[in-house]
Design an enzyme around this catalytic site. Sequence first.
Site, mmCIF file in Angstrom:
data_model
loop_
_atom_site.group_PDB
_atom_site.id
_atom_site.type_symbol
_atom_site.label_atom_id
_atom_site.label_comp_id
_atom_site.label_asym_id
_atom_site.label_seq_id
_atom_site.Cartn_x
_atom_site.Cartn_y
_atom_site.Cartn_z
ATOM 1 C CG LEU A 195 -2.030 -1.037 1.257
ATOM 2 C CD1 LEU A 195 -2.738 -1.001 2.604
ATOM 3 C CD2 LEU A 195 -3.018 -0.809 0.121
ATOM 4 N N GLY A 251 6.555 4.261 4.541
ATOM 5 C CA GLY A 251 6.765 5.382 5.451
ATOM 6 C C GLY A 251 8.184 5.396 5.971
ATOM 7 N N GLY A 252 8.436 6.289 6.924
ATOM 8 C CA GLY A 252 9.780 6.408 7.461
ATOM 9 C C GLY A 252 10.201 5.193 8.263
ATOM 10 C CB ALA A 312 6.647 0.239 8.839
ATOM 11 C CB VAL A 345 1.610 0.175 4.715
ATOM 12 C CG1 VAL A 345 0.236 -0.214 5.263
ATOM 13 C CG2 VAL A 345 2.262 1.218 5.606
ATOM 14 C CE LYS A 402 1.165 2.047 8.955
ATOM 15 N NZ LYS A 402 1.395 3.423 9.438
ATOM 16 C CG ASP A 416 4.737 10.489 13.609
ATOM 17 O OD1 ASP A 416 5.018 11.632 13.203
ATOM 18 O OD2 ASP A 416 4.830 9.471 12.890
#
Length: 883
Positions: A23, A26-27, A29, A31, A46, A139
Amino acid sequence: MSDSVIPRLNAALTGRYAIEGELGEGGMANVYLADDLRHERKVAIKVLKPELAALVGADRFLGEIKTTANLQHPHILPLFDSGQAEGFVFYVMPYVESESLRQRLDRDVQLPVDEAVRLATAVANALGYAHRQGVIHRDIKPENVLMHEGEPLVADFGIALAVSAAGGSRLTETGLSLGTPYYMSPEQASADRELGPQADIYSVGCMLYEMLVGEPPHTGKTAQAVLAKILTERPRSVTDMRATVPLNVAAAVARSLERLPADRFEGADEFVRALGDGSFTHEVAAARTTQTAPAAAPAATLPSRSPFAKWAPWGVAAAAVVVAVWSLMPEPPSDPSPTYRMTLSDFVVESVAGGGWRIAISPDGSTIVAGGADNMLYVRRSDDTEFRPIPGTERGQHPAISPDGEWLAFSAGNELFKVQLSGGPVLPLADGGRNAHWHVQEELVYTGSEGIYWVASAGGEGTLIVEGDVSRPFMLPGGRGLIHDSPAGLTLHDLDSGESTVIGPGGSNGRYVPTGHILFGDRAVQSVFAVPFDLGSMTVTGDPVPVLPSVNIFSGGAVQLAVSDNGTLVHGLAVTQGGTGGNERLTWFDVDGTRTELLQVFSAGQVDHPRISPDGSKVAYTDDDADEVFLYDLLTGGRTQLTEGMDADRPVWAPDGRHVYVWSPGGWHRVPVDGSTEPELVLEDVTGPMVDVSADGNWAVVEELLGEGEPNLLSVRLDTDPVTVTPYLRADWHEEEGEISPDGRWLTYQADQTGGHGAYLRSFPELGPFVEISAEVDESPVWAPDGSAIYFVRDDRLVRREVRLGETLELGSETELFSAAGTRSSAGMRMYDIHPDGDRFLFVTTGSAGGQEAPEVEYEGIGPVVVVVNWFQELRERMGEGG
């Protein structure tokens, strides 16, 4: 990760989940969309990036994430599962088949006011619930808010905490980019270890700001530039850019974005109430400038610091730090506005014929101009990574930046010019001019052929305002008077009365700063002094105090220093060359290995056994040529002799900082630093030096030299009369250079009990079994001031060994910090010390050490640029005015 990973994932998760596809990334993980085979539902899995998983450790991460697994709230995306399989560390959440708030904002830019407030209220309610459970998100950003049938769901709740708690300070060493800075609170940007609910409140305030305005409160070309603005600038009110926003909403946003956590809402519930209360207000002080505020202005307020992350424009841009929401650093001090120094070692300020100053800073602190090696002036803005040349400024001196930060005035060939910093032609300002001070946008004062002149910033013929042998003018705010150099020293000239008064005999190159002080240089000691000054009465109100050592001041009086209105100071580091004899000097090493040489040139003999005073203001050391102990004042750069005719050696500071213990043929003496009394004999007939005193002053450790310099260790009770000496450690091997732990219960020392020189630990004052720190060391170990680690030199590298003190002692991991090549080392005498703040190490440097040549640190003229962020805080402290 790529699609090639999916088959491995499916194999690892057989029977539990079936991966359909990726999908996003990210920083932390990647997805994946998957089928939950047991519950027959779509989920999002994740998978931590391999380098992060290896750093954090699967067991620790999964243990920490359990604390957030039970959060149940309608606006929190729950955590279904977590685990590890075949090297993969993963956690599982519901799959929400809709867009994120980030995607919504990318498409619509701004949201209707009512909807923006509704979404922010829902997110804040979720945060308030989590905060009551003791969980801080850390976050909050649009990417972590998913939209499900029009309602927001906060995702990744507690994941940042789990990663940071499991990974610890090791995260800062990886170079991983673990977050986006736009929604980062100032305390996160400054790497504060302890975060409270106010950090999340700041972030949701940023999100609401962007939903209303169309962009976050702070933007920039680089992450470093954004962090700099977070720490130094107040965002514009949302009503300035969108008049339809209700005043109470704008006030709630403004309060949520206050730099200090204590100035924000205490809890998310309070933020929600303010959004719904039409009468809510929040006063924000208007910005002040020196043109309209003659009274002393406060220093810019910055958040707490850590050794690596003490952000402001120059600290952020030059340090090139990891942008990590979860940076875990040593506990910062409680002072809300610390001072931070850094050296821009990639650029060296050079001098040219004429001996003028070659450095300037804009009033807002965002731009530095400095002279380079090719006689060109260079400019660097706070979000730049390097200096760039300013065409047409060959042979340029006396740079002065205009109040609006757009223009540069400078002299070359005894003529005055100006040029736009953004580029453009070099334009004449006045004939025969130099030493310009651009005090308001429309006017400058400068030195001309007959004295000091005034000229309009548009250029033209100057007007003589002070006649005589005067130079380097600085117009005071309000334009009633100016300070300038004269043969008698720094002089104040009243433009109304025409009277002149010497305010700094021997001083030069003065300037007024908004704290209510006049700064000036004293070339005799290469230090900058400050004197309190009242603008209203135009009078000096106190005595001059040395406030800044190691600043290059030319023989003609030009001070290589500039200060912004908000307290950022830049100066050329005074670097002495050559020296005599062994060419030894004392040098600071930051934790990243950056070197800063102290100004003092020492004698032909060796510099031995440097020890920093408890308050960090002085260094005691042995001058081997004079066979006496000297003091080096870190504040003024001055060197004074502490002992005379004693053949003294091996100084050790008493905990009160007012006395130093020294060893001489007559015994141990306690010597007052101020020379008010004669040295006091503590114990005579001793065979070796005192090497340390406990923090309470009751115990000392002494070397006992037997035979051919074969030391053992003795313990000494200093609080008895007479003092009591007891054998502590006598063995078949040599023990030396012990240091008592901050809690007084442990001793670290150097010994050759395993063949080579190693570092060891034992309980103190009662002798217990030894604990090995390192089997081989080049230099004896030293405790971190807070007792959290032991430092030692091994193979020309400074090493940190983690320690946990208590009823028992637990050793942790080792970290190599930097190369100590080019420093003196001694198997039996520690030639370095650590500053009480734990941030810096003081080494004796020489031409070579351990057979390795020292790095070249020689400069023609001025040296590298030093940036001091929030220097006004330090100035007030040194003037005895507090914070």
